[in-house]
Write an enzyme that holds these catalytic residues in place. Sequence first.
Site, PDB file in Angstrom:
ATOM      1  N   GLU A  74       0.831  -1.218   0.000  1.00 26.92           N
ATOM      2  CA  GLU A  74       0.000   0.000   0.000  1.00 26.92           C
ATOM      3  C   GLU A  74       0.859   1.258   0.000  1.00 26.92           C
ATOM      4  O   GLU A  74       0.347   2.369  -0.063  1.00 26.92           O
ATOM      5  CB  GLU A  74      -0.911   0.021   1.238  1.00 26.92           C
ATOM      6  CG  GLU A  74      -2.017  -1.017   1.209  1.00 26.92           C
ATOM      7  CD  GLU A  74      -2.884  -0.920  -0.032  1.00 26.92           C
ATOM      8  OE1 GLU A  74      -3.299   0.202  -0.380  1.00 26.92           O
ATOM      9  OE2 GLU A  74      -3.127  -1.965  -0.653  1.00 26.92           O
ATOM     10  N   ASP A 132      17.059  14.201 -29.054  1.00 25.06           N
ATOM     11  CA  ASP A 132      15.979  13.325 -28.595  1.00 25.06           C
ATOM     12  C   ASP A 132      14.688  14.120 -28.386  1.00 25.06           C
ATOM     13  O   ASP A 132      14.729  15.307 -28.089  1.00 25.06           O
ATOM     14  CB  ASP A 132      16.339  12.699 -27.236  1.00 25.06           C
ATOM     15  CG  ASP A 132      17.110  11.393 -27.378  1.00 25.06           C
ATOM     16  OD1 ASP A 132      17.129  10.839 -28.481  1.00 25.06           O
ATOM     17  OD2 ASP A 132      17.683  10.951 -26.362  1.00 25.06           O
ATOM     18  N   ARG A 159      21.581   8.492 -19.195  1.00 25.61           N
ATOM     19  CA  ARG A 159      21.922   8.768 -20.601  1.00 25.61           C
ATOM     20  C   ARG A 159      22.256  10.245 -20.848  1.00 25.61           C
ATOM     21  O   ARG A 159      22.809  10.582 -21.891  1.00 25.61           O
ATOM     22  CB  ARG A 159      20.867   8.241 -21.578  1.00 25.61           C
ATOM     23  CG  ARG A 159      19.465   8.703 -21.287  1.00 25.61           C
ATOM     24  CD  ARG A 159      18.453   8.068 -22.204  1.00 25.61           C
ATOM     25  NE  ARG A 159      18.432   8.683 -23.519  1.00 25.61           N
ATOM     26  CZ  ARG A 159      18.829   8.099 -24.632  1.00 25.61           C
ATOM     27  NH1 ARG A 159      19.284   6.882 -24.628  1.00 25.61           N
ATOM     28  NH2 ARG A 159      18.773   8.742 -25.781  1.00 25.61           N
TER      29      ARG A 159
HETATM   30  N1  SAH Z   1      -1.630   3.111  -2.433  1.00 29.39           N
HETATM   31  C1  SAH Z   1      -0.656   3.916  -3.101  1.00 29.39           C
HETATM   32  C2  SAH Z   1       0.013   3.163  -4.243  1.00 29.39           C
HETATM   33  C3  SAH Z   1       0.895   2.049  -3.769  1.00 29.39           C
HETATM   34  S1  SAH Z   1       1.676   1.252  -5.108  1.00 29.39           S
HETATM   35  C4  SAH Z   1      -1.339   5.131  -3.709  1.00 29.39           C
HETATM   36  O1  SAH Z   1      -2.442   4.977  -4.227  1.00 29.39           O
HETATM   37  O2  SAH Z   1      -0.763   6.224  -3.721  1.00 29.39           O
HETATM   38  C5  SAH Z   1       3.157   0.701  -4.332  1.00 29.39           C
HETATM   39  C6  SAH Z   1       4.403   1.529  -4.603  1.00 29.39           C
HETATM   40  O3  SAH Z   1       4.654   1.547  -5.992  1.00 29.39           O
HETATM   41  C7  SAH Z   1       4.348   2.988  -4.206  1.00 29.39           C
HETATM   42  O4  SAH Z   1       4.673   3.151  -2.844  1.00 29.39           O
HETATM   43  C8  SAH Z   1       5.386   3.616  -5.117  1.00 29.39           C
HETATM   44  O5  SAH Z   1       6.686   3.489  -4.570  1.00 29.39           O
HETATM   45  C9  SAH Z   1       5.312   2.753  -6.354  1.00 29.39           C
HETATM   46  N2  SAH Z   1       4.552   3.371  -7.463  1.00 29.39           N
HETATM   47  C10 SAH Z   1       3.345   2.995  -7.932  1.00 29.39           C
HETATM   48  N3  SAH Z   1       2.944   3.764  -8.959  1.00 29.39           N
HETATM   49  C11 SAH Z   1       3.930   4.670  -9.162  1.00 29.39           C
HETATM   50  C12 SAH Z   1       4.113   5.748 -10.068  1.00 29.39           C
HETATM   51  N4  SAH Z   1       3.196   6.066 -10.986  1.00 29.39           N
HETATM   52  N5  SAH Z   1       5.260   6.460  -9.997  1.00 29.39           N
HETATM   53  C13 SAH Z   1       6.206   6.177  -9.063  1.00 29.39           C
HETATM   54  N6  SAH Z   1       6.080   5.166  -8.169  1.00 29.39           N
HETATM   55  C14 SAH Z   1       4.968   4.417  -8.201  1.00 29.39           C
END
Ligand code: SAH
Length: 228
Positions: free
Chosen positions: A115, A168, A153
């Site tokens: 979560e 790019d 990069r």
């Molecule tokens: N419940 C959280 C999502 C948890 S997903 C919410 O809704 O905000 C689990 C982990 O995946 C997050 O803690 C984050 O580190 C990563 N994650 C998920 N989606 C991401 C995104 N779009 N960008 C960066 N990190 C992401």
Amino acid sequence: MRIDILTLFPEMFAGPLDCSIIGKAREKGCVNINIHNLRDFSSDERHRKVDDRPYGGGPGMVIKPEPIYKAIASIDSHSEGCIILMSPQGERFNQEKARKLIKRKHLILICGRYEGIDERVRENLVDEEISVGDYVVSGGELPAMIVVDAITRLLPGVVGREESVKKDSFSEGMLDYPTYTRPAIYRGMEIPSVLLSGNHLRIEKWRREEALRRTILRRPDIIKKDRK
Ligand code: SAH
């Protein structure tokens, strides 16, 4: 540049960060990437547990603050403002952000799972949060790899011909121009004749026009307002 990554799944990084441009950049010493397993910092020696149920109830598990604090304390050299949490709630990552980040000497990327992480880490330890887009993936590992790749990069000496990075997409408020390679006719499909003309000025003009045309059609939002 030094990049430390905190994760529950260090094995995910083998492959993407070992081969091609990033692998070579690491070999050449242009970037020093260290992966830390958060389980090594668990106070539960038997099960190496790093997560627990959320206060107040609800689904899933939350990463505890302790392993993250301890992992960060174990990283010797810290520079101000270098702790970044990967989070869908963060600032949206783009080429401009990548260009800003290469000015830093050191970055520490925290990958969440389940979560997410205990909010106190975000409030008190983290300097900024980065999202790779408006969607949720299962963990911060793939987002961290995207950020590391996009940054690496751009570091000096990493991509052989630096113009290639400069042209790019997104680098100058434009998408890249279309490219073709041999053969000149494939299944009856021809390449634009200007590319065979040998006239570099004409080719350059054609490329600029094509880049502009597709940017206007596809991504008018990225065109720089002050562009002449
Ligand atoms: N419940 C959280 C999502 C948890 S997903 C919410 O809704 O905000 C689990 C982990 O995946 C997050 O803690 C984050 O580190 C990563 N994650 C998920 N989606 C991401 C995104 N779009 N960008 C960066 N990190 C992401």
